[in-house]
Design a protein around this motif. Structure first.
Motif, mmCIF file in Angstrom:
data_model
loop_
_atom_site.group_PDB
_atom_site.id
_atom_site.type_symbol
_atom_site.label_atom_id
_atom_site.label_comp_id
_atom_site.label_asym_id
_atom_site.label_seq_id
_atom_site.Cartn_x
_atom_site.Cartn_y
_atom_site.Cartn_z
ATOM 1 N N LEU A 117 58.976 95.580 23.951
ATOM 2 C CA LEU A 117 59.439 94.229 23.616
ATOM 3 C C LEU A 117 60.457 93.707 24.622
ATOM 4 O O LEU A 117 60.726 92.506 24.676
ATOM 5 N N HIS A 120 60.102 90.555 30.540
ATOM 6 C CA HIS A 120 60.255 89.190 31.041
ATOM 7 C C HIS A 120 61.704 88.822 31.308
ATOM 8 O O HIS A 120 62.141 87.721 30.968
ATOM 9 N N ASN A 123 64.857 89.309 28.350
ATOM 10 C CA ASN A 123 64.964 90.259 27.247
ATOM 11 C C ASN A 123 65.314 91.674 27.711
ATOM 12 O O ASN A 123 65.437 92.576 26.886
ATOM 13 N N LYS A 197 51.813 91.788 24.082
ATOM 14 C CA LYS A 197 51.438 90.564 24.819
ATOM 15 C C LYS A 197 50.819 89.540 23.872
ATOM 16 O O LYS A 197 51.137 88.342 23.933
ATOM 17 N N THR A 199 51.358 89.327 20.668
ATOM 18 C CA THR A 199 52.441 88.857 19.796
ATOM 19 C C THR A 199 53.283 87.805 20.493
ATOM 20 O O THR A 199 53.616 86.761 19.918
ATOM 21 N N ARG A 200 53.636 88.061 21.746
ATOM 22 C CA ARG A 200 54.479 87.135 22.501
ATOM 23 C C ARG A 200 53.772 85.795 22.721
ATOM 24 O O ARG A 200 54.389 84.723 22.625
ATOM 25 N N ASP A 201 52.483 85.853 22.999
ATOM 26 C CA ASP A 201 51.725 84.605 23.215
ATOM 27 C C ASP A 201 51.594 83.796 21.926
ATOM 28 O O ASP A 201 51.640 82.559 21.948
ATOM 29 N N ILE A 210 58.943 85.955 15.961
ATOM 30 C CA ILE A 210 58.220 87.046 16.617
ATOM 31 C C ILE A 210 57.982 88.216 15.665
ATOM 32 O O ILE A 210 56.970 88.924 15.784
#
Length: 245
Positions: A117, A120, A123, A197, A199-201, A210
């Protein structure tokens, strides 16, 4: 472990004795004594006492590890959930799993989810924030499925890694793609990556936070549902590899 110094009166040297041996000597003789015969009868098996916890460790103090089953035999050594060492209260062991190749296979599997998690840039290093997200997601999974969220996550992970992939064989103008089998460790790695990925999108520019998106992704992946982004990506990779056989 802790050792006591035992000074022998007959020989001029110091012996190191485990606490369990010294404790038995006191119980049987009433003194520390200097009789070597007291220790000759103690086998190594007796000295290695079985550790019993007063309270069995539970993830976040709620979710037990004892009944977790990894059904796919190829993942037995790569989903770290059954060994005593990886049964932790918090997924924050501060282990240096990146130092040696394959060492990350011994990292608690929930901690690997937490680590993925933290991507990017913005984070990076926010592990407490990632732990909070996973904790909330596990609470939602339990509410929605009435099952142990660790078991649901383990089931989801077994469904997310592609079993077959394509790689480039040859160099320059002779390069071609060849279908190959995927190792269990890479299946775990890519499965976690695809889940996070997706989940983030799904949470980007969405009203859902999230933790909610992560809970839905894990539940759908555990059902092997096409609503899971990780399952869709796995099917896509396997479809491409099938054409390169």
């Amino acid at each position: 472990g802790i050792c006591f110094f035992f000074f022998s009166s007959r020989r001029r040297h110091t012996r190191f004795l485990p606490v369990s041996w010294a404790r038995r000597c006191v119980q049987e003789t009433g003194t520390w004594g200097s009789k070597k015969k007291q220790f000759k009868n103690f086998s190594m098996a007796e000295s290695q006492e079985i550790v019993h916890f007063a309270n069995q460790p539970k993830l976040f103090g709620k979710w037990a590890y004892q009944d977790i089953v990894v059904e796919d035999i190829c993942f037995k050594d790569y989903i770290a959930v059954s060994q005593t060492k990886v049964q932790v209260y918090l997924p924050h062991t501060a282990g240096r799993y990146q130092i040696k190749r394959f060492r990350k296979a011994t990292c608690p599997i929930v901690e690997r989810l937490v680590g993925s998690l933290q991507f990017h840039g913005r984070n990076t290093g926010k592990k407490q924030k990632a732990i909070r997200i996973v904790r909330q997601a596990f609470e939602l999974i339990h509410i929605l499925t009435k099952e142990n969220p660790i078991q649901v996550f383990v089931n989801a992970l077994q469904n997310c890694g592609a079993r077959e992939d394509a790689t480039r064989i040859g160099t320059g103008g002779n390069a071609r793609r060849q279908a190959v089998d995927v190792s269990p460790l890479r299946r775990v790695n890519t499965g976690i990556y695809y889940m996070i990925k997706g989940t983030r999108d799904s949470t980007f520019r969405s009203l859902r936070n999230i933790a909610e998106c992560l809970a839905d992704e894990i539940i759908n992946a555990a059902k092997n549902s096409p609503n899971s982004a990780a399952v869709r990506k796995k099917d896509e990779v396997e479809k491409v590899a099938k054409g390169d056989r």
